[in-house]
Design a protein around this motif. Structure first.
Motif, PDB file in Angstrom:
ATOM      1  N   LEU A 130      -6.730  -1.333  12.070  1.00 50.14           N
ATOM      2  CA  LEU A 130      -7.709  -2.344  11.700  1.00 50.14           C
ATOM      3  C   LEU A 130      -7.203  -3.196  10.552  1.00 50.14           C
ATOM      4  N   THR A 138      -4.039 -10.619   1.404  1.00 50.59           N
ATOM      5  CA  THR A 138      -4.928  -9.698   0.695  1.00 50.59           C
ATOM      6  C   THR A 138      -4.233  -8.344   0.598  1.00 50.59           C
ATOM      7  N   TRP A 144      -5.314  -2.254   0.352  1.00 48.08           N
ATOM      8  CA  TRP A 144      -6.398  -1.365  -0.086  1.00 48.08           C
ATOM      9  C   TRP A 144      -7.727  -2.115  -0.138  1.00 48.08           C
ATOM     10  N   ALA A 145      -7.683  -3.416  -0.397  1.00 46.71           N
ATOM     11  CA  ALA A 145      -8.925  -4.177  -0.480  1.00 46.71           C
ATOM     12  C   ALA A 145      -9.593  -4.278   0.889  1.00 46.71           C
ATOM     13  N   VAL A 146      -8.800  -4.127   1.940  1.00 47.60           N
ATOM     14  CA  VAL A 146      -9.389  -4.142   3.277  1.00 47.60           C
ATOM     15  C   VAL A 146      -9.890  -2.748   3.638  1.00 47.60           C
ATOM     16  N   ILE A 147      -9.098  -1.743   3.286  1.00 49.57           N
ATOM     17  CA  ILE A 147      -9.431  -0.389   3.735  1.00 49.57           C
ATOM     18  C   ILE A 147     -10.607   0.204   2.962  1.00 49.57           C
ATOM     19  N   LEU A 148     -10.595   0.006   1.641  1.00 50.50           N
ATOM     20  CA  LEU A 148     -11.595   0.714   0.828  1.00 50.50           C
ATOM     21  C   LEU A 148     -13.044   0.362   1.183  1.00 50.50           C
ATOM     22  N   PRO A 173     -10.663  10.270   0.064  1.00 54.70           N
ATOM     23  CA  PRO A 173      -9.279   9.988  -0.355  1.00 54.70           C
ATOM     24  C   PRO A 173      -8.249  10.471   0.650  1.00 54.70           C
ATOM     25  N   PHE A 195      -7.882   7.949   3.261  1.00 55.93           N
ATOM     26  CA  PHE A 195      -7.171   6.782   2.733  1.00 55.93           C
ATOM     27  C   PHE A 195      -5.669   7.043   2.736  1.00 55.93           C
ATOM     28  N   ILE A 196      -5.276   8.222   2.266  1.00 52.74           N
ATOM     29  CA  ILE A 196      -3.843   8.529   2.217  1.00 52.74           C
ATOM     30  C   ILE A 196      -3.268   8.587   3.618  1.00 52.74           C
ATOM     31  N   MET A 239      -2.430   5.327   4.781  1.00 54.91           N
ATOM     32  CA  MET A 239      -1.329   4.641   4.103  1.00 54.91           C
ATOM     33  C   MET A 239       0.035   5.249   4.432  1.00 54.91           C
ATOM     34  N   VAL A 240       0.051   6.353   5.175  1.00 58.11           N
ATOM     35  CA  VAL A 240       1.335   7.013   5.429  1.00 58.11           C
ATOM     36  C   VAL A 240       2.311   6.155   6.236  1.00 58.11           C
ATOM     37  N   LYS A 242       4.705   3.368   7.198  1.00 60.22           N
ATOM     38  CA  LYS A 242       5.244   2.372   6.273  1.00 60.22           C
ATOM     39  C   LYS A 242       5.290   0.986   6.891  1.00 60.22           C
ATOM     40  N   ASP A 289       6.168   2.022  12.565  1.00 61.78           N
ATOM     41  CA  ASP A 289       5.742   3.396  12.240  1.00 61.78           C
ATOM     42  C   ASP A 289       4.365   3.661  12.811  1.00 61.78           C
TER      43      ASP A 289
END
Lengths: 555, 367
Positions: free
Chosen positions: B108, B120, B123-127, B315, B318-319, B322-323, B325, B329
């Motif tokens: 997404l 952007t 993190w501003a999109v995911i959080l 969290p 979230f991690i 972000m795994v 890269k 991937d």
């Protein structure tokens, strides 16, 4: 093995990501903490949280008031001491009149007590006094039963407790104490100044009864009774308020309403703990499910026809003395967009108007947010010519689109707020000055773009087209939240805002009825009265979501 | 009772729940992955076949779940195979759900950053998305199902309108010849079509939440059938619209299709915008489902309250998002999830069914 380990390590994200993950955890925890503590903070005194019953049913004996000097709690029958007790308690009031006299035939002493202005003086002087002094047949009035037989008043109530008697006297009842009678008598109902009954101001209709509730509870209940012949309409009376008590009446159709719902409403009413209920809005706020929600969970209306059709759907009306606004529970979101006129007009116009209102409420909520996200973030998503036109007109505007929208939206809100306070003749003038001149001048001065004026005007008009004023306020408030979302994350933010509203509404319940039903949970049979207003012949059943006792409208 | 306190969903809600759980990332990438593996216009047959296989598989899951009314897989796995093996299986399943959730949210974010919010920070999109989902998930399965009931019809409507409008560039020649290279490519394509149904393991918990578990087969298969229909339509329309060649080279072929035609006289010239809107909403549903499943599993295995677990998962998700890269991937992760899904499917429901058959029918034990 080492290679595998290295591969895994290479995928472990950096410290920044872990920091952000920490932030990701903290925000919901913080919000939850705020939410919890706010709930605890406001928890006391609210209907469904407080414990114990504070509101007494009218028939139950009231709790005696605490006082320092021991006074007799009930009438003794000794005329002198009773009168003294009444005088000692409330005799200091200048508007309270005591008229002592002797009953001619029996020679018993009596006193008529009333508040000036609350009773019709002519009736009091000419008829009641004349009857009491000269026409009352001989024989001692020694018990309330005999008094009931001898005194030809339609409104006659005996009251044994002095405190209660005093309260009722000061509320405007005419009081009568007769020698030898061990209770006080209340002979006349209070008849204070009223306004004439008129058309409801906040819910005007083109077609439909021109009748609105008034400030007198008995008139309001009478209006409901006058809707038609029926023996199932039941009204239960309650009294609430710690310092000043007021009457509350619950009205419902005994054979339709769901008993569990009725029990729930009664429970919440009984738990009201407040010193004075100035308006039905107090009740609404004290018994609603979620006070942190921007959406109202009870419907308020001035129209008896609306109340009676709500009762027929299995809902419950809560009427408070002293206000023309009657509360209806439970309510769902779609009901707030319905108008009685939908049913009075034929079904095609009714349906179209309803669809129009759904569109309007969507616009009232989202239009400025969409404007901001299109202009600031995605001008490429609208047709090129339109985008060029808008951007051309915005060239002189020195602000980012959020500030631009805020300037105009806030001035529209001020204008609307000012318009309510103004005297009627000045109102339209104000609208012209505020809306037309300021809007035009703002464009001329290059503070806002003309396209924005269109957007804001459409938004404002849309929020007026919602039949419930309070629902309109909700959307007006949320509009600003949507604008913030849009200005931070553009279209993505607007979608998140929409989802946030959906999530919140899905969680919200009004007296156990999901706020978004019948959309979700999906109840197909209730859809004929949602976006569509089906022809009358098809409206055979009552709404399923109210889980009524009998669900057929037709025999 | 007027005020319901039980956390149960109806059969229709179950179908919508399953549908919204699975309809997500696949709709943008399926035409590419399937045309890359099939390489002939017969991709749609692969989708059909894959759907049927998955339906059979899900049927097994429903049947085994129906033996334990009111219990989720996390509870009955322990009862069937013992606490240790059951716990291990459940943990594997939870890990799988967390990985998918991270994959979904990352997809997404990538799409949003590419099409809507260039520049952007990710993190501003995911959080905000994660927080919103937390709010929804903390309301329990009932509020989740209710939100899905709102999103589902909107999605279907706009999807169908988009596809209908794209018929103007639809060319039936792109779909010919049928079975030109025989059936071998069709079977090769199964690898990628089964993958889009990954996550259907949620069936094993959904049945426990049904008001009437007897209708589970109907509800679940109905939900899957709708899903398969949508995927079939997507593949047919996309390949028919932009041909198999461009479908296999483009990153997001479905969006490319939406961008490749204009609707004159409409407020939006291209259907790309409304399509993105519903896709984002679908991704939200997707993500929330797996988030919910993971939190439910953890709370049931360790017998903890569900709310602290939901917050603790934030969290972690979230991690896990972000795994990866890079985009490649991410796609590799998607394929890995698919393979993991197949293994898990073999492991969990089939193993459990066999154990159940042996214990209940063979040894006549009461489990």
């Amino acid at each position: 093995m080492i290679i595998l380990f290295a591969t895994i390590v290479s995928f472990v994200p950096g410290w920044a990501v872990f920091g952000q993950a920490g932030a990701a955890l903290l925000v919901p925890l913080f919000l939850r903490y705020i939410y919890r503590s706010l709930y605890r903070f406001v928890g006391s005194g609210r209907g469904q949280i407080g414990h114990g019953t504070k509101t007494a049913r009218q028939s139950q004996p009231p709790v005696p008031a605490h006082s320092d000097t021991p006074r007799p709690a009930s009438f003794s029958g000794n005329y002198n001491s009773d009168l003294l007790a009444v005088r000692a308690a409330i005799g200091g009031n200048s508007d309270l009149h005591f008229r002592e006299f002797t009953i001619a035939h029996s020679g018993a002493r009596a006193v008529l007590i009333h508040i000036s202005g609350m009773q019709n003086d002519r009736v009091l002087n000419m008829q009641i006094m004349q009857f009491l002094m000269y026409d009352l047949p001989a024989g001692s009035l020694s018990s309330a039963e005999i008094a009931g037989r001898l005194l030809p008043f339609s409104e006659l109530k005996e009251e044994a407790a002095i405190d209660n008697f005093n309260k009722l006297l000061l509320f405007g009842h005419g009081g009568l104490l007769i020698e030898g009678l061990p209770c006080g008598l209340l002979v006349e109902l209070p008849g204070s100044a009223n306004r004439t009954i008129g058309e409801p101001v906040s819910e005007a209709l083109l077609r439909g009864p021109r009748l609105g509730f008034s400030e007198v509870l008995s008139e309001n209940t009478a209006m409901l009774r006058r809707q038609g012949f029926n023996d199932q309409l039941e009204m239960k009376s309650y009294r609430a308020g710690n310092t000043i008590q007021r009457d509350i009446v619950l009205a419902y159709m005994k054979d339709i309403v769901n008993p569990d719902l009725l029990e729930e409403v009664k429970n919440r009413i009984c738990k009201i703990d407040f010193d004075f209920l100035a308006e039905s809005g107090y009740i609404e706020q004290l018994i609603e499910d979620n006070y942190l929600s921007p959406f109202q969970q009870l419907q308020n209306t001035e129209r008896p026809d609306r109340v009676i059709s709500a009762l027929l759907e299995g809902r419950i009306a809560i009427m408070l003395d002293g206000t023309p606004f009657v509360l209806i529970a439970p309510v769902t979101f779609s009901m707030l967009l319905q108008s009685p006129e939908d049913y009075y007009e034929r079904w095609l116009p009714g349906t179209l108007l309803r669809l129009l209102r759904f569109t309007a409420s969507f616009l009232a909520l989202m239009a400025p947010a969409l404007y901001i996200s299109f202009i600031s973030y995605h001008p490429g998503l609208i047709p090129t010519e339109l985008a060029i036109t808008i951007i051309k007109t915005r060239q002189g505007v020195p602000f980012p689109s959020l500030i631009e929208v805020l300037i105009l939206e806030i001035s529209i809100e001020i204008l609307r707020e000012a318009g309510i306070r103004l005297p009627k003749p000045i109102g339209p003038a104000m609208g012209i000055v505020g809306g037309l001149i300021i809007g035009d001048a703002a464009v001329q001065a290059g503070i806002v773009s003309p396209f924005l004026v269109i957007t804001v005007a459409v938004t404002a008009i849309s929020s007026f087209s919602i039949p419930m004023y309070s629902a309109g306020i909700t959307l007006r408030m949320l509009r600003f939240v949507g604008m913030l979302f849009a200005s931070v994350l553009g279209m993505y933010g607007t979608i998140l805002f929409f989802l946030l509203i959906c999530c919140h509404l899905s969680k919200l319940k009004s007296f156990g009825v999901p706020y978004l039903s019948p959309i979700s949970p999906f109840r197909i049979s209730d859809w004929k009265d949602l976006f569509l207003r089906a022809p009358m012949a098809l409206m055979k059943r009552r709404p399923v979501m109210m889980k009524t006792r009998q669900n057929k409208r037709k025999s | 009772m007027f005020i319901r306190t039980d956390d149960k969903i109806t059969a229709a809600q179950t179908a919508v729940f399953l549908n919204n759980t699975l309809l997500g990332a696949g709709i943008l990438t399926l035409p590419r992955s399937v045309s890359q593996t099939v390489k002939t216009p017969d991709a749609w047959i692969s989708v059909l076949l894959g759907g049927v296989i998955v339906m059979l598989a899900v049927l097994v899951m429903v049947k085994i779940s129906q033996q334990f009314p009111g219990q989720t897989v996390f509870q009955y796995a322990g009862r069937l195979t013992g606490r240790f093996i059951g716990g291990a299986l459940s943990l594997l399943l939870i890990l799988y759900f967390i990985t998918i959730a991270g994959f979904e949210i990352r997809t997404l974010a990538e799409v949003t950053l590419f099409f809507l919010l260039e520049g952007t920070p990710i993190w501003a999109v995911i959080l905000p998305f994660l927080w919103l989902s937390t709010y929804l998930v903390s309301g329990g399965i009932n509020s989740i199902a209710r939100v899905y009931t709102i999103v589902f019809p909107i999605s279907i409507m706009i999807l169908l309108i988009s596809f209908l409008l794209s018929l103007r560039i639809f060319d039936i020649e792109h779909l010919r010849p049928v079975l030109g290279n025989g059936v071998a490519p069709v079977f090769a394509g199964l690898k990628s079509t089964v993958l889009i149904f990954t996550g259907c393991e949620v069936t094993m918990t959904l049945v426990a939440f049904m008001q009437d578990p007897k209708q589970a087969v109907k509800a679940i298969l109905g939900g899957l059938a709708v899903l398969m229909g949508i995927y079939l339509l997507t593949v047919v329309i996309v390949i028919g619209g932009i041909s198999i060649g461009s479908a296999s080279t483009s990153t997001w072929p479905t969006i490319d299709l939406m961008r490749s035609f204009e609707v004159p006289g409409f407020f939006f010239e291209r259907m790309e915008f409304p399509f993105m809107v519903i896709w984002l909403m679908q991704m939200f549903c997707n993500f929330s489902s797996f988030f919910f499943q993971a939190s439910l599993g953890l709370s049931q295995i360790f017998k903890l309250k569900v709310h602290p677990i939901i917050y603790a998962l934030v969290p972690l998700l979230f991690i896990s998002a972000m795994v990866p890269k890079s985009l490649s991937d991410l796609f590799a992760l998607g394929d890995a999830i698919g393979r993991m899904g197949v293994v898990l499917f073999l492991l969990v429901p089939v193993l459990l069914s066999i154990v159940w058959l042996i214990r209940a029918k063979g040894l006549k034990q009461h489990v």
